[in-house]
Each structure stands twice: as structure tokens, then as C-alpha cells.
Design an enzyme around this catalytic site. Sequence first.
Site, mmCIF file in Angstrom:
data_model
loop_
_atom_site.group_PDB
_atom_site.id
_atom_site.type_symbol
_atom_site.label_atom_id
_atom_site.label_comp_id
_atom_site.label_asym_id
_atom_site.label_seq_id
_atom_site.Cartn_x
_atom_site.Cartn_y
_atom_site.Cartn_z
ATOM 1 N N LYS A 61 45.468 29.458 38.640
ATOM 2 C CA LYS A 61 44.229 29.601 39.409
ATOM 3 C C LYS A 61 44.110 28.595 40.556
ATOM 4 O O LYS A 61 43.415 28.857 41.544
ATOM 5 C CB LYS A 61 43.022 29.451 38.488
ATOM 6 C CG LYS A 61 42.825 30.593 37.504
ATOM 7 C CD LYS A 61 42.241 31.812 38.172
ATOM 8 C CE LYS A 61 41.786 32.855 37.162
ATOM 9 N NZ LYS A 61 41.171 34.020 37.801
ATOM 10 N N SER A 86 35.083 31.375 33.257
ATOM 11 C CA SER A 86 35.101 30.922 31.865
ATOM 12 C C SER A 86 35.857 29.616 31.712
ATOM 13 O O SER A 86 35.808 28.991 30.662
ATOM 14 C CB SER A 86 35.737 31.986 30.968
ATOM 15 O OG SER A 86 37.101 32.180 31.320
ATOM 16 N N GLU A 217 46.844 43.431 29.068
ATOM 17 C CA GLU A 217 45.483 43.025 28.747
ATOM 18 C C GLU A 217 45.342 42.848 27.242
ATOM 19 O O GLU A 217 46.140 43.395 26.470
ATOM 20 C CB GLU A 217 44.477 44.101 29.190
ATOM 21 C CG GLU A 217 44.374 44.322 30.675
ATOM 22 C CD GLU A 217 43.358 45.398 31.014
ATOM 23 O OE1 GLU A 217 42.366 45.075 31.698
ATOM 24 O OE2 GLU A 217 43.555 46.556 30.610
ATOM 25 N N GLY A 221 39.877 44.120 25.608
ATOM 26 C CA GLY A 221 39.433 44.053 27.003
ATOM 27 C C GLY A 221 40.318 44.850 27.929
ATOM 28 O O GLY A 221 40.829 44.320 28.919
ATOM 29 N N ASP A 223 39.869 47.089 30.224
ATOM 30 C CA ASP A 223 39.133 47.773 31.284
ATOM 31 C C ASP A 223 40.041 48.280 32.400
ATOM 32 O O ASP A 223 39.830 49.369 32.942
ATOM 33 C CB ASP A 223 38.045 46.852 31.863
ATOM 34 C CG ASP A 223 38.616 45.535 32.358
ATOM 35 O OD1 ASP A 223 38.687 45.340 33.581
ATOM 36 O OD2 ASP A 223 38.994 44.701 31.521
ATOM 37 N N SER A 317 50.632 32.297 32.385
ATOM 38 C CA SER A 317 49.596 32.006 33.373
ATOM 39 C C SER A 317 48.901 30.662 33.230
ATOM 40 O O SER A 317 48.331 30.153 34.191
ATOM 41 C CB SER A 317 48.544 33.116 33.378
ATOM 42 O OG SER A 317 47.875 33.183 32.135
#
Length: 332
Positions: A61, A86, A217, A221, A223, A317
Site C-alpha cells: 500500500k 482497515s 478473494e 468476500g 464481491d 501483499s
Amino acid sequence: MTKTPSFAGLAIAPADIDAAADRLEGVAHRTPVRTSRTAEERCGAELYFKCENFQRMGAFKFRGAYNALAQFAPEQRRTGVIAYSSGNHAQAVALAARLLGMPSVIVMPTDSPAGKLAATRGYQKGQPGSEIVLYDRWREDREAIGARLAAERGMTLVPPYDHAQVMAGQGTVAAELLDEVGALDLLVVCVGGGGLIAGCAVAARARAPGIEIVGVEPEAGNDTQLSLARGEIVHIDTPRTIADGAQTQHSGRLTFPVIQRLVGRIETVSDEQLVRTMRFFAERMKMVVEPTGCLAAAALLEGVIDARGKRVGVVVSGGNVDLARFAGFIVG
């Protein structure tokens, strides 16, 4: 020869990722690529793990946050940045804002991992106008809170994934990986809101047009998987999963078109599979990896993705997990 895909009409193009790499040079870490004979024997493939758990603040990130904030105009730097997260985007924005000398306000859920809250506060320490605003992720809308605070305080909102320059920064993960190890047959990437996989897909398909890209995923979750099947963005309730970095409710309006065009498919893994993968990283590769960071590797190690005979890039990640929680997963 496979034709290079068109990036026309998408939020970012390969040139944006190249520009992001220039901004990040000497600021972000060029993270290591590691291999594991045990993992390769289990999967019957060559595996190259891009280890963003060794990035500044412990996750990929930082790349997107710094790339976005570094392009703020002087007035934007004066008033500062607001973000919701989060944990990992929170830390990334707080650190990038500190490096660039601007205030940051971070909207975080009350049940964020204690280590991520503490790290975010640490990066904000001594920065006037910086604070954490807590909310209930099960009852309140973080996007609405962020938009309201940005309007009230005159700050610039930088969301965790649905932002072109955030996506471009994240794409440098795949750019570095392919530049180091050469052409790959398959790239496997974790998926939350889609910023990482969207950026990586653009970078990877520009360098290796025929590469297959698969996202992963958590089962609770999925989506983005549902969205691809339906052909439009699907909204879900906040997922209950240990992969806190992937507790998103929907893909982004900027990320989803990239995923539709450039990503082959989305797979899912269970929390139990994530725990086993955390143990594998700790025991075999001597690495601390957070649950979200295990998504891509879990799909390979658990046989969800058949990679036999292929050269495969695997994005790890992040590694931001409370040590007590980590110990519970590993020992339990």
C-alpha cells in the site's frame, strides 16, 4: 505472437506505472523475490514470490499512497489528506504524509488490528492536524464518513483502491517482478477492492501480453468474483473473514473495468486455507505474512489454481499482523 491488449478507456495505462516507478525510486523499497523448493514441488511449477511484506510499513500500500500524495498541489499539501482503511492503507497514507510534510486524518474501524492502529498513530506522531477517526464497520459507512470529513475540513480524500494514482503505484509491484524474473505464464494476486490487481494487470500485460492473471478473494468476500459473473459491480455485506485487508464490499468504479478487460478469473480460498498458508510461510520460508497477504499463495498451495508446468508470479501483499494473533493462528 500474442497481441498487446488495449488500455484505451481504462483509468491507467503502462506509462502511468512507469511514472509511478520514477516517483517511488529511492523512496519505496524494491522488495525481494523469493523462491521455495517445497512450494514448487507441491505445485509442480516455478514460483516467484514478490514479498511486499518487506515493503515500507509492511505492505504494498505504501507504493500507491506515496505516488498519489507526491502529486498534491501546494494547497493540497497544506490542508492535508484524508483516507479510510482497515489498516494497511491507513499506515501507508500516514507514512507518506509524514514524509511529504502534510497532515493526515485516517478513518479506521474500531476493530482494526491493534498493531495497525498503533503503527498509524506512530506515523502521525508530531504531525500537526493528524488524527485517527474511529467508526463501527458493521453499522457505519466509511466512504460516507470520509467524504463528509473531507468536505468539512477542506482535505483531499485518497481512497484505498479506487484512485488512478493509487492503482498506478500498486502496479509497480508487477513491473518490478517481471523486470527481475522475466516472462511469466501466470500472475496470481490477492483482491480486495482491486487496486493492486488492476495496477498489476496493466503492468504485466504490457510486459507480457500473453500472461494469465488470476485474482484471489476470501470465500466470505467474493464481491469481485460475483461482479465478473454478473458483468457489473456487485455490493455485498461487510465480509466476516480473517483477511481484514480484503473486507471490502465492492470493487471500484475505476478498478472493475480494468479487471473485466485484463484479468482472467477470480478464485476464492477459505480462512482455514489462509491459516495453513501462514504456517507454511513461517515454517518453510521464515516469513511473517498477514492473512490477506496469503490469499494468492493459498490458492496455489491448496490446489485451487492448477499451475503445473508454469512459471508463476505470486504477490505476497503484506505482513502486518498482531504478533499475539499471528501466534494464535500458527500454534492453534
